[in-house]
Design a protein around this motif. Structure first.
Motif, mmCIF file in Angstrom:
data_model
loop_
_atom_site.group_PDB
_atom_site.id
_atom_site.type_symbol
_atom_site.label_atom_id
_atom_site.label_comp_id
_atom_site.label_asym_id
_atom_site.label_seq_id
_atom_site.Cartn_x
_atom_site.Cartn_y
_atom_site.Cartn_z
ATOM 1 N N PRO A 292 0.935 -1.220 -0.119
ATOM 2 C CA PRO A 292 -0.008 0.113 0.124
ATOM 3 C C PRO A 292 0.755 1.329 0.046
ATOM 4 C CG PRO A 292 -0.156 -1.140 2.163
ATOM 5 C CD PRO A 292 0.620 -1.992 1.137
ATOM 6 N N SER A 293 2.143 1.127 0.424
ATOM 7 C CA SER A 293 2.914 2.520 0.357
ATOM 8 C C SER A 293 3.540 2.805 -1.082
ATOM 9 C CB SER A 293 4.120 2.172 1.071
ATOM 10 O OG SER A 293 5.155 1.163 0.732
ATOM 11 N N LEU A 294 3.269 2.056 -1.996
ATOM 12 C CA LEU A 294 3.604 2.303 -3.484
ATOM 13 C C LEU A 294 2.703 3.255 -4.183
ATOM 14 C CD1 LEU A 294 4.211 -1.587 -4.789
ATOM 15 C CD2 LEU A 294 5.850 0.004 -4.279
ATOM 16 N N PRO A 295 3.232 3.881 -5.034
ATOM 17 C CA PRO A 295 2.478 4.960 -5.730
ATOM 18 C C PRO A 295 1.264 4.188 -6.446
ATOM 19 C CG PRO A 295 4.930 5.377 -6.186
ATOM 20 C CD PRO A 295 4.656 3.857 -5.529
ATOM 21 N N PHE A 296 0.045 4.978 -6.401
ATOM 22 C CA PHE A 296 -0.834 4.486 -7.481
ATOM 23 C C PHE A 296 -0.648 4.562 -8.795
ATOM 24 C CE2 PHE A 296 -4.909 3.992 -9.531
ATOM 25 C CZ PHE A 296 -5.672 2.982 -8.688
ATOM 26 N N ASP A 297 -0.348 3.874 -9.718
ATOM 27 C CA ASP A 297 0.011 3.852 -10.980
ATOM 28 C C ASP A 297 -1.404 3.889 -11.793
ATOM 29 O OD1 ASP A 297 1.216 4.199 -13.396
ATOM 30 O OD2 ASP A 297 1.848 2.139 -13.652
ATOM 31 N N PHE A 298 -1.688 5.061 -12.325
ATOM 32 C CA PHE A 298 -3.059 5.239 -13.157
ATOM 33 C C PHE A 298 -2.722 4.911 -14.241
ATOM 34 C CE2 PHE A 298 -4.405 8.246 -9.601
ATOM 35 C CZ PHE A 298 -5.434 7.888 -9.320
ATOM 36 N N LYS A 299 -3.363 3.732 -14.989
ATOM 37 C CA LYS A 299 -2.904 3.210 -16.081
ATOM 38 C C LYS A 299 -3.911 3.922 -17.257
ATOM 39 C CE LYS A 299 -1.583 -1.428 -14.720
ATOM 40 N NZ LYS A 299 -1.394 -1.152 -13.456
ATOM 41 N N LYS A 300 -3.557 4.235 -18.381
ATOM 42 C CA LYS A 300 -4.436 4.646 -19.491
ATOM 43 C C LYS A 300 -5.131 3.739 -19.849
ATOM 44 C CE LYS A 300 -4.366 6.849 -24.105
ATOM 45 N NZ LYS A 300 -5.436 7.881 -23.763
ATOM 46 N N THR A 301 -6.743 4.230 -20.088
ATOM 47 C CA THR A 301 -7.709 3.334 -20.284
ATOM 48 C C THR A 301 -8.710 4.047 -21.379
ATOM 49 O OG1 THR A 301 -9.496 4.129 -18.713
ATOM 50 C CG2 THR A 301 -7.725 2.408 -17.776
ATOM 51 N N GLU A 302 -9.557 3.303 -21.720
ATOM 52 C CA GLU A 302 -10.501 3.805 -22.735
ATOM 53 C C GLU A 302 -11.777 4.171 -22.101
ATOM 54 O OE1 GLU A 302 -9.761 4.850 -25.643
ATOM 55 O OE2 GLU A 302 -7.902 3.701 -25.672
ATOM 56 N N HIS A 303 -11.805 3.955 -20.724
ATOM 57 C CA HIS A 303 -13.127 4.401 -19.986
ATOM 58 C C HIS A 303 -13.194 6.213 -19.823
ATOM 59 C CE1 HIS A 303 -13.864 0.171 -18.140
ATOM 60 N NE2 HIS A 303 -12.745 0.166 -18.879
ATOM 61 N N ALA A 304 -13.924 6.567 -18.849
ATOM 62 C CA ALA A 304 -13.904 7.803 -18.746
ATOM 63 C C ALA A 304 -12.723 8.302 -17.886
ATOM 64 C CB ALA A 304 -15.139 8.167 -17.927
ATOM 65 N N HIS A 305 -12.515 9.573 -18.215
ATOM 66 C CA HIS A 305 -11.291 10.404 -17.633
ATOM 67 C C HIS A 305 -11.410 11.109 -16.253
ATOM 68 C CE1 HIS A 305 -9.109 9.990 -21.485
ATOM 69 N NE2 HIS A 305 -9.436 8.757 -20.985
ATOM 70 N N TYR A 306 -12.756 11.343 -16.175
ATOM 71 C CA TYR A 306 -12.959 12.193 -14.932
ATOM 72 C C TYR A 306 -12.652 11.743 -13.542
ATOM 73 C CZ TYR A 306 -17.536 9.989 -14.000
ATOM 74 O OH TYR A 306 -18.526 9.169 -13.609
ATOM 75 N N LYS A 307 -13.014 10.389 -13.408
ATOM 76 C CA LYS A 307 -12.752 9.921 -12.009
ATOM 77 C C LYS A 307 -11.489 9.997 -11.472
ATOM 78 C CE LYS A 307 -16.836 8.250 -10.572
ATOM 79 N NZ LYS A 307 -17.307 8.603 -9.095
#
Length: 470
Positions: free
Chosen positions: A329-344
């Motif tokens: 849990p101490s690792l950075p959260f790596d936001f992966k690029k997806t084809e879903h919405a971007h606002y979340k």
């Protein structure tokens, strides 16, 4: 004159909306009554009593099944499912109100512009010009499979399709029927003048529509156009088409930055930025006293469904949180690029200078996110609303409500009078259609700087082409 805020009630014709797990509350009615027209008529009367401008109906075309790669977490808590079509609810609500307007969410990715144009012309007629279209492009993988696709249409391509969808819609609404096409001429046995109704003959990359439109011009012709523009593509689309734009952001300053960007793009396209209204979300828990409000919030938090909240975030963002739950849990959260919405992503990634850790992101779902709520007595809530209103530069809010209809009743009875005393909220409705209520166009129709206006029917255009009625 003091700028007055615009209020929409954010809702969905489903068992639950964004109130994860709160169907268990003893005063919850929506999960039992959302199928009953009298429930929605009651809500309509309440909102008109509170001088709400509109009820904004969200919509999805599939089940959120990204989290754990399962539909279970969504179904167990009724997270936006089961649901009915809001289009059929609107006439009931309109029948018991005079001013309240209605924004319906329809996807350009899975619908057809011809049938959609008739849907909105019908609703605009039946509500006397109180209808808006929230234009979305849809992001759930399950929705794609429901419409015969193996995978979602890519994010940017969805907006390319939407652009053409809107152009076809303008041709149908603005360019197919002349204003005086219905002549009701008994002497000449003519109800509709055939020479005043025109085919559109659209042939594009995604749609082929001959026309003519099946509906005569409605009070607004084109419904008021709502859109949520946060991604780069979304903001460009909003700048071209939208009249009312929902902008999310981690801080009021970030929201203001998005607003200024969209206004600048609209200006470059020849649109008057004053012809755009901007909204953000508003979360409120109010009671007569601070202590009562805090108890109410704690009561809601005890019933909160962590799995349902994670399921919504995962489905909207494309980030399956169960993958991160097994990591350090101490690792950075790596936001992966997806084809879903971007606002979340903005709802959990709030510091642009520092990447959040996995622990920080996952903790956002363990409880109701207090940072995004205004909790207190009527004066405290009004203070918080006024602060957001002034700092962000928005024109109004989409009001979430955790317990329906109880929280809407509390807002109308406790907060609305306080906002009115401060002069930042109306005490009476303006007459006219929704577009006339929102803007100073002095017309129910699109202003002449909107791209849809360029498709407005001009008889000389058809005469020059030598069009003959058959």
């Amino acid at each position: 004159m003091t700028k007055q805020l615009i209020l929409n009630a954010f809702d969905m014709t489903s068992a639950m909306h964004n109130s994860h797990g709160l169907w268990k509350h003893e005063n919850s009615r929506r999960h039992r009554e959302y199928k009953d027209p009298h429930y929605w008529m009651e809500i309509a009367g309440l909102l008109e009593k509170g001088k709400f401008d509109a009820v904004f109906f969200a919509e999805v075309l599939g089940i959120y099944d990204t989290y754990r790669q399962s539909r279970g977490p969504s179904l167990r808590d009724g997270m936006q499912v089961p649901a009915i079509d809001a289009s059929y609810v609107v006439p009931f609500m309109a029948s018991v109100t005079k001013h309240l307007s209605f924004a319906i969410t329809i996807s350009t990715t899975y619908e057809q512009p011809f049938s959609n144009a008739r849907r909105f012309s019908s609703l605009d007629h039946l509500t006397n010009g109180r209808i808006a279209w929230n234009v979305v492009t849809s992001y759930l993988p399950n929705a794609a499979r429901n419409f015969g696709l193996e995978d979602m249409v890519r994010h940017d391509k969805r907006y390319t399709i939407a652009d053409e969808f809107l152009d076809v819609s303008y041709k149908l609404w603005e360019g197919s029927w002349e204003e005086e096409a219905v002549v009701e001429d008994g002497d000449n046995s003519t109800l509709v003048n055939p020479d005043s109704v025109h085919e559109i003959n659209h042939k594009g990359n995604f749609f082929s529509v001959a026309g003519p439109h099946l509906s005569e011009p409605s009070p607004q012709r084109t419904p008021v156009l709502y859109q949520a523009g946060t991604s780069e593509k979304g903001r460009a689309f909003a700048a071209r088409h939208a009249e009312c734009i929902f902008v999310g952001g981690p801080t009021p300053l970030k929201i203001r930055e998005y607003i200024e960007d969209i206004k600048a793009q609209a200006r470059e396209l020849g649109r008057n930025p004053d012809h755009l209204k901007f909204f953000s979300f508003l979360n409120v828990v109010v009671a007569p006293t601070t202590e009562e409000a805090e108890r109410k919030f704690a009561e809601y938090d005890d019933l909160w469904s962590v799995d349902s909240a994670k399921a919504q975030f995962a489905g909207a963002s494309g980030q399956d949180l169960s993958f991160y739950e097994s990591l350090d849990p101490s690792l950075p959260f790596d936001f992966k690029k997806t084809e879903h919405a971007h606002y979340k992503q903005a709802t959990v990634d709030r510091d642009p200078k520092k990447q959040p850790t996995i622990r920080q992101v996952l903790s956002r779902f363990e409880h109701i996110d207090r940072e995004t709520y205004i909790v207190g007595n009527p004066q405290q809530v009004a203070d918080g609303i006024q602060k957001q209103f002034e700092e962000s530069g928005v024109d109004g809010f989409n009001l979430n409500h955790l317990l329906t209809p109880g929280d809407l009743e509390a807002f109308v009875d406790l907060v609305v009078p306080e906002l009115q005393v401060r002069g930042i909220y109306k005490t009476s409705y303006k007459e006219g259609t929704l577009r006339e209520k929102l803007f100073d166009h002095e017309s129910a129709h699109l202003p002449d700087d909107h791209p849809g206006y360029g498709y407005k029917v001009k008889p000389e255009t058809f005469e020059a082409k030598g069009e003959k009625t058959r």
